[in-house]
Design a protein around this motif. Structure first.
Motif, PDB file in Angstrom:
ATOM      1  N   ASP A  29       0.850  -1.191   0.000  1.00 22.38           N
ATOM      2  CA  ASP A  29       0.000   0.000   0.000  1.00 22.38           C
ATOM      3  C   ASP A  29       0.886   1.242   0.000  1.00 22.38           C
ATOM      4  O   ASP A  29       1.667   1.469   0.924  1.00 22.38           O
ATOM      5  CB  ASP A  29      -0.900  -0.013   1.238  1.00 22.38           C
ATOM      6  CG  ASP A  29      -1.932   1.095   1.196  1.00 22.38           C
ATOM      7  OD1 ASP A  29      -1.532   2.269   1.107  1.00 22.38           O
ATOM      8  OD2 ASP A  29      -3.137   0.794   1.264  1.00 22.38           O
ATOM      9  N   ILE A  32       0.704   3.579   3.039  1.00 17.20           N
ATOM     10  CA  ILE A  32       1.353   3.027   4.233  1.00 17.20           C
ATOM     11  C   ILE A  32       2.866   3.140   4.116  1.00 17.20           C
ATOM     12  O   ILE A  32       3.552   3.552   5.064  1.00 17.20           O
ATOM     13  CB  ILE A  32       0.936   1.552   4.428  1.00 17.20           C
ATOM     14  CG1 ILE A  32      -0.556   1.463   4.780  1.00 17.20           C
ATOM     15  CG2 ILE A  32       1.784   0.888   5.512  1.00 17.20           C
ATOM     16  CD1 ILE A  32      -1.067   0.045   4.907  1.00 17.20           C
ATOM     17  N   LEU A  33       3.397   2.798   2.935  1.00 17.15           N
ATOM     18  CA  LEU A  33       4.847   2.856   2.727  1.00 17.15           C
ATOM     19  C   LEU A  33       5.360   4.285   2.864  1.00 17.15           C
ATOM     20  O   LEU A  33       6.365   4.538   3.543  1.00 17.15           O
ATOM     21  CB  LEU A  33       5.185   2.308   1.343  1.00 17.15           C
ATOM     22  CG  LEU A  33       6.667   2.292   0.971  1.00 17.15           C
ATOM     23  CD1 LEU A  33       7.442   1.367   1.881  1.00 17.15           C
ATOM     24  CD2 LEU A  33       6.857   1.878  -0.481  1.00 17.15           C
ATOM     25  N   SER A  35       3.972   6.822   4.469  1.00 17.14           N
ATOM     26  CA  SER A  35       3.825   7.301   5.844  1.00 17.14           C
ATOM     27  C   SER A  35       4.910   6.720   6.744  1.00 17.14           C
ATOM     28  O   SER A  35       5.490   7.423   7.578  1.00 17.14           O
ATOM     29  CB  SER A  35       2.442   6.942   6.386  1.00 17.14           C
ATOM     30  OG  SER A  35       1.427   7.555   5.624  1.00 17.14           O
ATOM     31  N   PHE A  36       5.198   5.437   6.585  1.00 13.39           N
ATOM     32  CA  PHE A  36       6.258   4.786   7.358  1.00 13.39           C
ATOM     33  C   PHE A  36       7.616   5.413   7.037  1.00 13.39           C
ATOM     34  O   PHE A  36       8.410   5.724   7.934  1.00 13.39           O
ATOM     35  CB  PHE A  36       6.275   3.291   7.038  1.00 13.39           C
ATOM     36  CG  PHE A  36       7.378   2.525   7.735  1.00 13.39           C
ATOM     37  CD1 PHE A  36       7.300   2.251   9.088  1.00 13.39           C
ATOM     38  CD2 PHE A  36       8.479   2.086   7.024  1.00 13.39           C
ATOM     39  CE1 PHE A  36       8.308   1.548   9.736  1.00 13.39           C
ATOM     40  CE2 PHE A  36       9.491   1.382   7.645  1.00 13.39           C
ATOM     41  CZ  PHE A  36       9.409   1.109   9.011  1.00 13.39           C
ATOM     42  N   SER A 224      -2.173  10.096   3.899  1.00 12.41           N
ATOM     43  CA  SER A 224      -1.371   9.732   5.069  1.00 12.41           C
ATOM     44  C   SER A 224      -2.022   8.584   5.849  1.00 12.41           C
ATOM     45  O   SER A 224      -3.244   8.413   5.836  1.00 12.41           O
ATOM     46  CB  SER A 224      -1.183  10.938   5.983  1.00 12.41           C
ATOM     47  OG  SER A 224      -2.424  11.355   6.524  1.00 12.41           O
ATOM     48  N   ARG A 225      -1.189   7.808   6.514  1.00 10.18           N
ATOM     49  CA  ARG A 225      -1.624   6.732   7.404  1.00 10.18           C
ATOM     50  C   ARG A 225      -0.927   6.953   8.737  1.00 10.18           C
ATOM     51  O   ARG A 225       0.263   6.682   8.890  1.00 10.18           O
ATOM     52  CB  ARG A 225      -1.269   5.363   6.820  1.00 10.18           C
ATOM     53  CG  ARG A 225      -1.958   5.042   5.506  1.00 10.18           C
ATOM     54  CD  ARG A 225      -3.466   4.871   5.688  1.00 10.18           C
ATOM     55  NE  ARG A 225      -4.135   4.470   4.446  1.00 10.18           N
ATOM     56  CZ  ARG A 225      -4.597   5.310   3.535  1.00 10.18           C
ATOM     57  NH1 ARG A 225      -4.476   6.624   3.728  1.00 10.18           N
ATOM     58  NH2 ARG A 225      -5.176   4.874   2.441  1.00 10.18           N
ATOM     59  N   THR A 227      -0.992   5.546  11.619  1.00  9.19           N
ATOM     60  CA  THR A 227      -0.403   4.404  12.317  1.00  9.19           C
ATOM     61  C   THR A 227       0.977   4.076  11.756  1.00  9.19           C
ATOM     62  O   THR A 227       1.945   3.890  12.505  1.00  9.19           O
ATOM     63  CB  THR A 227      -1.313   3.169  12.213  1.00  9.19           C
ATOM     64  OG1 THR A 227      -2.591   3.469  12.780  1.00  9.19           O
ATOM     65  CG2 THR A 227      -0.700   1.993  12.953  1.00  9.19           C
ATOM     66  N   ALA A 228       1.088   4.007  10.431  1.00 10.70           N
ATOM     67  CA  ALA A 228       2.367   3.707   9.800  1.00 10.70           C
ATOM     68  C   ALA A 228       3.381   4.814  10.083  1.00 10.70           C
ATOM     69  O   ALA A 228       4.571   4.543  10.303  1.00 10.70           O
ATOM     70  CB  ALA A 228       2.181   3.539   8.298  1.00 10.70           C
ATOM     71  N   VAL A 231       4.567   4.359  13.631  1.00 14.18           N
ATOM     72  CA  VAL A 231       5.442   3.175  13.732  1.00 14.18           C
ATOM     73  C   VAL A 231       6.843   3.525  13.236  1.00 14.18           C
ATOM     74  O   VAL A 231       7.846   3.143  13.844  1.00 14.18           O
ATOM     75  CB  VAL A 231       4.860   1.999  12.926  1.00 14.18           C
ATOM     76  CG1 VAL A 231       5.893   0.871  12.789  1.00 14.18           C
ATOM     77  CG2 VAL A 231       3.607   1.464  13.610  1.00 14.18           C
ATOM     78  N   GLY A 232       6.927   4.268  12.125  1.00 13.61           N
ATOM     79  CA  GLY A 232       8.220   4.696  11.612  1.00 13.61           C
ATOM     80  C   GLY A 232       8.965   5.555  12.610  1.00 13.61           C
ATOM     81  O   GLY A 232      10.174   5.402  12.817  1.00 13.61           O
TER      82      GLY A 232
END
Length: 243
Positions: A29, A32-33, A35-36, A224-225, A227-228, A231-232
């Motif tokens: 995704d 997700i990538l 945002s991380f 944007s995500r 959560t990701a 996490v990053g």
């Protein structure tokens, strides 16, 4: 010895980015990538690169205290600003190149513009290779942060030059671009260059990386995500705490 091995392995991994099939990333995704990646990049800038600028500023002031510009209290930040501006202009040139009416670049002017872009990326990679060769990478946790931050940075950098002309990039451009990393690395390994030059080169890269992270890697509100992104950030902070 360990630092040399880790440094060379970093250069090898970074160079492979330029030969990586970007379609592989489409299986993940994209929001997700991104945002991380943005979480890692933001932490790397605030926790490592900005303190490095402060350290570099102190060194330049001690070395050039009697020279107005280099000895000023904001000299290193001007250098970082120059890196930011140059990379912004390069980004604008890429946009212009992408809007040319052809994708084959047969005309002399078109080829000149495209290869000027490639030359800029090569020069930038030489500087990064030099910085990698100059770092002391004996810490595994720092090595992981370093790899994550710059790997994502190189993916964004590659995409900028790749999508202009995928065929020309795959046929010719990626080879000198990847080679630039090794040239810079071996310059640092075999030639002693002053700490002041290293500090200036790192400041230029810092300015460029700040632009890349906040313009290309940090997703907009729609994509944007959270959560990701968090996490990053948490992963990067955890790795820094292990230093």
């Amino acid at each position: 010895m360990m630092s040399t091995i880790l440094g060379f392995s970093s250069i090898l991994i970074f160079s492979l980015v330029y030969f990586l099939d970007l379609n592989l990333l489409h299986k993940i995704d994209e929001a997700i990538l991104n945002s991380f990646a943005a979480g890692i990049g933001v932490v790397y800038i605030f926790i490592h690169m900005l303190p490095q600028l402060a350290h570099g500023q102190a060194v330049l002031m001690d070395s050039y205290y009697d020279i107005n510009l280099l000895g000023s209290s904001f000299a290193i930040y001007i250098v970082a600003l120059i890196g930011f501006i140059f990379f912004y202009l390069f980004d604008q040139i890429l946009v212009y190149t992408d809007q040319l009416p052809t994708k084959v670049y047969e005309k002399t002017m078109e080829r000149s513009i495209y290869w000027a872009n490639v030359f800029f990326v090569v020069a930038y990679n030489i500087m990064i290779g030099y910085v990698v060769g100059s770092y002391n990478l004996n810490s595994i946790s720092y090595q992981l942060i370093f790899l994550l931050a710059y790997f994502i940075h190189f993916v964004a950098l590659k995409w900028g030059i790749y999508h202009v002309s995928p065929a020309l990039y795959n046929d010719r451009a990626r080879y000198p671009i990847a080679l630039g990393l090794f040239i810079g690395y071996f310059i640092a390994l075999f030639f002693n260059i002053s700490e002041n030059i290293f500090i200036i080169i790192e400041a230029l890269i810092t300015g460029a990386m700040i632009l890349m992270v906040f313009k290309h890697e940090l997703p907009n509100e729609k994509d944007s995500r959270n959560t990701a992104f968090l996490v990053g950030i948490i992963l990067s902070l955890f790795l820094f705490l292990l230093l």
